[in-house]
Write a protein that holds these residues in place. Sequence first.
Motif, PDB file in Angstrom:
ATOM      1  N   GLN A 127      83.652  27.377  17.538  1.00 35.02           N
ATOM      2  CA  GLN A 127      82.241  27.571  17.890  1.00 35.02           C
ATOM      3  C   GLN A 127      81.330  27.588  16.664  1.00 35.02           C
ATOM      4  OE1 GLN A 127      82.251  31.160  20.260  1.00 35.02           O
ATOM      5  NE2 GLN A 127      83.195  30.149  22.005  1.00 35.02           N
ATOM      6  N   GLN A 128      81.644  26.718  15.722  1.00 29.88           N
ATOM      7  CA  GLN A 128      80.849  26.556  14.500  1.00 29.88           C
ATOM      8  C   GLN A 128      80.630  27.901  13.800  1.00 29.88           C
ATOM      9  OE1 GLN A 128      77.293  24.341  15.437  1.00 29.88           O
ATOM     10  NE2 GLN A 128      78.419  22.474  15.856  1.00 29.88           N
ATOM     11  N   SER A 129      81.722  28.576  13.501  1.00 31.77           N
ATOM     12  CA  SER A 129      81.677  29.872  12.824  1.00 31.77           C
ATOM     13  C   SER A 129      81.175  29.716  11.397  1.00 31.77           C
ATOM     14  CB  SER A 129      83.083  30.501  12.813  1.00 31.77           C
ATOM     15  OG  SER A 129      83.136  31.596  11.922  1.00 31.77           O
ATOM     16  N   ILE A 130      80.022  30.304  11.104  1.00 31.78           N
ATOM     17  CA  ILE A 130      79.453  30.228   9.761  1.00 31.78           C
ATOM     18  C   ILE A 130      80.353  30.924   8.755  1.00 31.78           C
ATOM     19  CG2 ILE A 130      77.472  30.808   8.314  1.00 31.78           C
ATOM     20  CD1 ILE A 130      76.909  28.660  10.389  1.00 31.78           C
ATOM     21  N   GLU A 170      80.335  38.250  13.305  1.00 28.40           N
ATOM     22  CA  GLU A 170      80.974  37.421  14.322  1.00 28.40           C
ATOM     23  C   GLU A 170      82.140  38.134  15.002  1.00 28.40           C
ATOM     24  OE1 GLU A 170      82.091  33.832  12.327  1.00 28.40           O
ATOM     25  OE2 GLU A 170      80.039  33.329  11.763  1.00 28.40           O
ATOM     26  N   TRP A 171      82.901  38.910  14.242  1.00 25.12           N
ATOM     27  CA  TRP A 171      84.120  39.537  14.764  1.00 25.12           C
ATOM     28  C   TRP A 171      83.953  41.007  15.108  1.00 25.12           C
ATOM     29  CZ3 TRP A 171      87.886  37.327  10.509  1.00 25.12           C
ATOM     30  CH2 TRP A 171      87.961  35.936  10.666  1.00 25.12           C
ATOM     31  N   LEU A 176      85.055  45.898   7.618  1.00 22.16           N
ATOM     32  CA  LEU A 176      85.424  44.611   7.015  1.00 22.16           C
ATOM     33  C   LEU A 176      84.634  44.343   5.742  1.00 22.16           C
ATOM     34  CD1 LEU A 176      86.935  41.874   7.192  1.00 22.16           C
ATOM     35  CD2 LEU A 176      85.038  41.019   8.582  1.00 22.16           C
ATOM     36  N   LEU A 177      83.326  44.553   5.796  1.00 21.15           N
ATOM     37  CA  LEU A 177      82.468  44.245   4.655  1.00 21.15           C
ATOM     38  C   LEU A 177      82.758  45.150   3.459  1.00 21.15           C
ATOM     39  CD1 LEU A 177      80.095  42.742   3.378  1.00 21.15           C
ATOM     40  CD2 LEU A 177      78.550  44.350   4.511  1.00 21.15           C
TER      41      LEU A 177
END
Length: 213
Positions: A127-130, A170-171, A176-177
Amino acid sequence: MKGSSHAIIGVTVGAIAGYQVQPDPYTAVVSSLVGGVSALVPDLDTNGVASNRITISKELGRWLMHLAGIGILMAITYQYFTIGYTPSILLYGGIGLLFFIISRFITQRRMLTLTGIMVMWLGFVMQQSIGILLAGSYIVIASFLSHRSYTHSLLGLVFYGFILNQLQQEWEIYGLLVAGIAGYASHLIADMKVLPMNRRGVKWFSPIWNKEW
């Protein structure tokens, strides 16, 4: 410092950073994994633990290219004797020959480049994940850099943080960051010249200022 040492430090700081965001065991485990992986990412600019783990060997890459080239040549030969000559035979014949030519010059670094391109393609498929597109572009760029250059700088850290921010959106993975940034930064700190085991330092402000720290 060895890749295993970077990974251990990254796992530790990642777990601590993630736990600060969401104090539960699940977040701590995920963050430790993210931190450990992120601590190896700066060394994608060399043939180290990180790059060798995400790519296949150049020997296997050459074998696969030979196999693809042979398969294409066999297919167009079969087509020639069953259907006859068509303009597509020249096109596919050229592609098969190109596989053989590329396999003669392929190196482990270029296998990393191909891996980055495949990750970018995966970003289009998903899905076109940036975030994945950016991750693939990081791998491609790193495959052309000299060791301890831009991936070992604030520029690399900021770019990696931007990738993590996109992936977190997105997830929706808590921690995570911060865990990823902590793991990446731990690598740069551990590679600094102030530590006695390091002969070379880190150019934190490259390309503006190339002083090693």
